[in-house]
Write an enzyme that holds these catalytic residues in place. Structure first.
Site, PDB file in Angstrom:
ATOM      1  N   HIS A  39      10.853  -8.613 -10.738  1.00  0.00           N
ATOM      2  CA  HIS A  39      11.211  -9.654 -11.712  1.00  0.00           C
ATOM      3  C   HIS A  39      10.962 -11.010 -11.074  1.00  0.00           C
ATOM      4  O   HIS A  39      11.818 -11.535 -10.355  1.00  0.00           O
ATOM      5  CB  HIS A  39      12.684  -9.474 -12.120  1.00  0.00           C
ATOM      6  CG  HIS A  39      13.164 -10.420 -13.177  1.00  0.00           C
ATOM      7  ND1 HIS A  39      14.227 -10.136 -14.001  1.00  0.00           N
ATOM      8  CD2 HIS A  39      12.733 -11.656 -13.566  1.00  0.00           C
ATOM      9  CE1 HIS A  39      14.443 -11.150 -14.823  1.00  0.00           C
ATOM     10  NE2 HIS A  39      13.548 -12.102 -14.575  1.00  0.00           N
ATOM     11  N   HIS A  80      13.655  -9.427 -21.174  1.00  0.00           N
ATOM     12  CA  HIS A  80      14.894 -10.038 -20.698  1.00  0.00           C
ATOM     13  C   HIS A  80      15.949  -9.760 -21.769  1.00  0.00           C
ATOM     14  O   HIS A  80      15.720 -10.046 -22.950  1.00  0.00           O
ATOM     15  CB  HIS A  80      14.731 -11.545 -20.566  1.00  0.00           C
ATOM     16  CG  HIS A  80      13.971 -11.987 -19.351  1.00  0.00           C
ATOM     17  ND1 HIS A  80      12.719 -11.548 -19.050  1.00  0.00           N
ATOM     18  CD2 HIS A  80      14.313 -12.866 -18.356  1.00  0.00           C
ATOM     19  CE1 HIS A  80      12.313 -12.123 -17.926  1.00  0.00           C
ATOM     20  NE2 HIS A  80      13.252 -12.923 -17.480  1.00  0.00           N
ATOM     21  N   ASP A 118      13.474 -13.821  -9.590  1.00  0.00           N
ATOM     22  CA  ASP A 118      13.338 -14.533 -10.867  1.00  0.00           C
ATOM     23  C   ASP A 118      12.448 -15.779 -10.738  1.00  0.00           C
ATOM     24  O   ASP A 118      11.263 -15.718 -11.064  1.00  0.00           O
ATOM     25  CB  ASP A 118      14.726 -14.887 -11.422  1.00  0.00           C
ATOM     26  CG  ASP A 118      14.752 -15.009 -12.944  1.00  0.00           C
ATOM     27  OD1 ASP A 118      13.730 -14.713 -13.586  1.00  0.00           O
ATOM     28  OD2 ASP A 118      15.808 -15.395 -13.490  1.00  0.00           O
ATOM     29  N   ASP A 119      13.021 -16.896 -10.288  1.00  0.00           N
ATOM     30  CA  ASP A 119      12.277 -18.157 -10.157  1.00  0.00           C
ATOM     31  C   ASP A 119      12.643 -18.795  -8.814  1.00  0.00           C
ATOM     32  O   ASP A 119      13.384 -19.779  -8.758  1.00  0.00           O
ATOM     33  CB  ASP A 119      12.664 -19.103 -11.304  1.00  0.00           C
ATOM     34  CG  ASP A 119      12.383 -18.491 -12.663  1.00  0.00           C
ATOM     35  OD1 ASP A 119      11.209 -18.488 -13.070  1.00  0.00           O
ATOM     36  OD2 ASP A 119      13.330 -17.999 -13.294  1.00  0.00           O
ATOM     37  N   GLU A 154      21.103 -11.485 -20.325  1.00  0.00           N
ATOM     38  CA  GLU A 154      21.216 -12.483 -19.244  1.00  0.00           C
ATOM     39  C   GLU A 154      22.302 -13.464 -19.679  1.00  0.00           C
ATOM     40  O   GLU A 154      23.387 -13.488 -19.114  1.00  0.00           O
ATOM     41  CB  GLU A 154      19.865 -13.185 -19.035  1.00  0.00           C
ATOM     42  CG  GLU A 154      19.894 -14.268 -17.949  1.00  0.00           C
ATOM     43  CD  GLU A 154      18.570 -15.041 -17.839  1.00  0.00           C
ATOM     44  OE1 GLU A 154      17.748 -14.977 -18.762  1.00  0.00           O
ATOM     45  OE2 GLU A 154      18.394 -15.743 -16.811  1.00  0.00           O
ATOM     46  N   HIS A 182       8.844 -14.682 -12.107  1.00  0.00           N
ATOM     47  CA  HIS A 182       7.971 -15.494 -12.979  1.00  0.00           C
ATOM     48  C   HIS A 182       7.100 -16.323 -12.054  1.00  0.00           C
ATOM     49  O   HIS A 182       7.622 -17.135 -11.278  1.00  0.00           O
ATOM     50  CB  HIS A 182       8.809 -16.414 -13.862  1.00  0.00           C
ATOM     51  CG  HIS A 182       9.788 -15.662 -14.726  1.00  0.00           C
ATOM     52  ND1 HIS A 182       9.532 -15.333 -16.034  1.00  0.00           N
ATOM     53  CD2 HIS A 182      11.016 -15.147 -14.442  1.00  0.00           C
ATOM     54  CE1 HIS A 182      10.550 -14.661 -16.528  1.00  0.00           C
ATOM     55  NE2 HIS A 182      11.475 -14.532 -15.575  1.00  0.00           N
TER      56      HIS A 182
HETATM   57  N1  ADE Z   1      11.681 -17.798 -17.747  1.00  0.00           N
HETATM   58  C1  ADE Z   1      11.684 -18.001 -16.427  1.00  0.00           C
HETATM   59  N2  ADE Z   1      12.846 -17.592 -15.903  1.00  0.00           N
HETATM   60  C2  ADE Z   1      13.584 -17.091 -16.921  1.00  0.00           C
HETATM   61  C3  ADE Z   1      14.868 -16.513 -17.028  1.00  0.00           C
HETATM   62  N3  ADE Z   1      15.664 -16.334 -15.965  1.00  0.00           N
HETATM   63  N4  ADE Z   1      15.307 -16.149 -18.239  1.00  0.00           N
HETATM   64  C4  ADE Z   1      14.545 -16.313 -19.314  1.00  0.00           C
HETATM   65  N5  ADE Z   1      13.332 -16.857 -19.264  1.00  0.00           N
HETATM   66  C5  ADE Z   1      12.848 -17.242 -18.081  1.00  0.00           C
HETATM   67 ZN    ZN Z   2      13.376 -13.854 -15.576  1.00  0.00          ZN
END
Ligand code: ADE
Ligand code: ZN
Length: 337
Positions: free
Chosen positions: A16, A196, A277-278, A199, A18
């Site tokens: 996971h 997703h 994630d990011d 969350e 991005h």
């Molecule tokens: N796009 C990038 N990170 C995300 C996240 N944690 N939740 C939803 N969309 C995303």
């Molecule tokens: Zn994500």
């Protein structure tokens, strides 16, 4: 070997991530400069200071703005290559990355420009760094299903290079049911399906992702813990959850990593994986996520070993490929436990 060394060195996969969320401010500045694009920050420090979020939407606003400096194929290549170099240092052997085509096509960048830059870097990563990979493209759920269908059409000529489709962006008010038709078409085209769900959104969205979209992996899924029946279903089906602890902390999905319910989730039989994630926005790459959770809730080497195994088991590798990686995890564990 300390627990930290064990975490950084154990073979593992990321499921996971991005790719636009791996875009570090230093590189963002460099690319903005060469593309002669003004950004609203004056320095890397100013950018980093802006990375304080109260919720998912506050993050997404900055994330989409950051991606706005990506214009040429080389920009996408450089961003992707930087991520691969980072994870190579922490023994991530396989990664399944998301990219958000509409973040780019909506501002006039061709699907192929973004895709080709990312794809070429991933191929180079496989050849030069030995990192295997899959690419998943996500539909932005704040946009409509028509736009998602157009995106799916653009992806068809790259079908052999894209393993699956996913669903991301602002969750609340954009339930999985909004994308039933496009997911059905994607399944007919042979794509794997993920979304997703749970969350920020309720457990109900996880049910929808399972029953209406037919996903084979849930991204995040934390809120499933609010619904006992759902937990039992996820456990029975061994549906993988791609959890992202530092993301949850930074986006205020949880207040403290000490409250991270990972042990409870595992005790209930859920198939959990840890992911970043990011990472450029949330304070750490994959191993940092493992490390911070391990410190907060007191995970053992054996717990880390199980999570590393899950990361390969829950991947879209073939069973034979999974076994090769699982053997590597096993050898590492036996030598370093
Ligand atoms: N796009 C990038 N990170 C995300 C996240 N944690 N939740 C939803 N969309 C995303
Ligand atoms: Zn994500």
């Amino acid at each position: 070997m300390t627990l930290k060394e064990f975490i950084y060195q154990i073979p593992k996969a990321e499921l996971h991530l991005h790719i636009e969320g791996s875009f570090e401010p230093e590189l963002m500045f460099e690319i903005a400069k060469r593309n002669k694009i003004e950004i609203k920050f004056n320095s890397v420090e100013e950018v980093k200071a802006a990375y304080e979020f109260n919720n998912l939407q506050e993050f997404l606003d900055i994330y989409y703005e950051g991606a706005g400096v990506l214009i040429h194929e080389k920009d996408f290549y450089d961003m992707t290559w930087a991520y691969l170099e980072k994870i190579h240092q922490e023994n991530v052997l396989h990664t399944e990355i998301f990219f958000d085509p509409q973040t780019h096509t909506d501002r006039g960048i061709d699907f192929d420009v973004a895709f080709n830059g990312i794809y070429k870097a991933m191929e180079d990563g496989k050849e030069k760094l030995g990192i295997s990979y899959k690419i998943i493209m996500c539909f932005l759920r704040h946009l409509d299903e028509v736009s998602a269908f157009e995106t799916l059409d653009s992806a068809l000529k790259h079908k052999d290079k894209i393993i699956g489709v996913g669903l991301d962006s602002g969750e609340l008010g954009n339930p999985p049911s909004k994308f039933q038709n496009v997911f059905k078409k994607a399944a007919q085209e042979g794509f794997e399906l993920v979304a997703h769900a749970g969350e920020e959104g309720p457990a109900e969205y996880v049910w929808e992702a399972l029953d209406l979209l037919n996903v084979s992996r849930i991204d995040h899924g934390n809120r499933s813990m609010d619904d006992e029946k759902l937990v039992a279903r996820l456990a029975k089906e061994q549906m993988p959850l791609t959890l992202c602890p530092l993301s949850n902390l930074k986006l205020c999905v949880i207040d403290d990593l000490k409250d991270y319910p990972l042990k409870e989730m595992i005790a209930k039989g859920l198939m959990c994986t840890l992911n970043s994630d990011d990472p450029a926005y949330f304070g750490g790459y994959l191993s940092q996520n493992y490390e911070d959770v391990a410190n907060a809730i007191d995970l053992s080497k054996e717990d880390i070993y199980e999570l590393a195994k899950n990361s390969f088991k829950a991947s879209y590798l073939t069973e034979a490929e999974k076994q090769v990686y699982l053997n590597k995890v096993e050898s590492f564990y036996q030598e370093n436990k």
